[in-house]
Design a protein around this motif. Sequence first.
Motif, short mmCIF file in Angstrom:
data_model
loop_
_atom_site.label_atom_id
_atom_site.label_comp_id
_atom_site.label_asym_id
_atom_site.label_seq_id
_atom_site.Cartn_x
_atom_site.Cartn_y
_atom_site.Cartn_z
N ILE A 66 0.84 -1.20 0.00
CA ILE A 66 0.00 0.00 0.00
C ILE A 66 0.87 1.25 0.00
O ILE A 66 0.61 2.21 -0.73
N GLU A 67 1.93 1.22 0.80
CA GLU A 67 2.86 2.36 0.83
C GLU A 67 3.45 2.60 -0.56
O GLU A 67 3.51 3.73 -1.03
N ASP A 69 2.24 1.79 -3.46
CA ASP A 69 1.19 2.33 -4.33
C ASP A 69 1.00 3.82 -4.11
O ASP A 69 0.85 4.60 -5.06
N LYS A 70 1.01 4.24 -2.84
CA LYS A 70 0.86 5.67 -2.53
C LYS A 70 2.06 6.47 -3.03
O LYS A 70 1.89 7.59 -3.53
N LYS A 73 1.67 6.97 -6.66
CA LYS A 73 0.59 7.91 -6.97
C LYS A 73 0.90 9.34 -6.55
O LYS A 73 0.63 10.29 -7.29
N TYR A 74 1.47 9.51 -5.33
CA TYR A 74 1.65 10.85 -4.77
C TYR A 74 3.10 11.30 -4.65
O TYR A 74 3.37 12.45 -4.32
N TYR A 76 5.11 10.24 -2.31
CA TYR A 76 5.52 9.99 -0.93
C TYR A 76 4.37 9.30 -0.19
O TYR A 76 3.25 9.23 -0.69
N CYS A 77 4.67 8.83 1.00
CA CYS A 77 3.64 8.24 1.86
C CYS A 77 4.01 8.51 3.31
O CYS A 77 5.01 7.98 3.80
N THR A 79 1.41 8.33 5.68
CA THR A 79 0.29 7.78 6.45
C THR A 79 0.56 6.36 6.95
O THR A 79 -0.21 5.83 7.75
N GLN A 95 -2.77 6.50 9.18
CA GLN A 95 -4.07 6.72 8.52
C GLN A 95 -5.24 6.26 9.39
O GLN A 95 -6.37 6.65 9.17
N VAL A 143 -7.22 12.28 5.13
CA VAL A 143 -6.06 11.39 5.16
C VAL A 143 -6.08 10.45 6.37
O VAL A 143 -5.22 9.58 6.48
#
Length: 167
Positions: A66-67, A69-70, A73-74, A76-77, A79, A95, A143
């Motif tokens: 999940i990290e 993937d974030k 997408k963004y 950084y992560c 959360t 999160q 978030v």
Amino acid sequence: MPEAQLYFLSDQYYQDFPDDRLMQNKDIIDGLPHSRPCFFAFKDSKTADIYWIVPISSKFEKFKRIEQDKIKKYGYCNTIRFGIVLGRNTAFLIQNMCPATGKYLTAYVDKNNYPIRIDNRVAADVEKNARNVLAIAKRGAKVIFPDVFKIYHELEQQVIQDTRLSL
């Protein structure tokens, strides 16, 4: 409340602050409830009697994906953070964090009744990122899954009432 220590959240918390986006308090293993998840707690910067608690998950690989993937997408992560707890890789789920007061927390202790603690560097990383995520959430970004500001407001009212009663 000692720093870099882990806690469990009481059943009463879930009754006082019903929110289906809070992580469930007990897993059922072999037909028996276990006090999970455990949480890393740090003090709120405004109200000394309120703590922010970040649940910890042993599903390291799941949250690593999940990290990633974030990050794709963004870029950084912040959360989800990672660290070692009791010799195991774990995910700190910022999160899913929520506020609580000491009356809802029970220290996670070992068989000799010593508190379970995490490395201060991991604690500092989680707290720093959690405070950043809180700042983002205060600006309106979704978030954090639970309605933490509603819970926080109710906890503030409890603290005020408890203070009045103790005077």
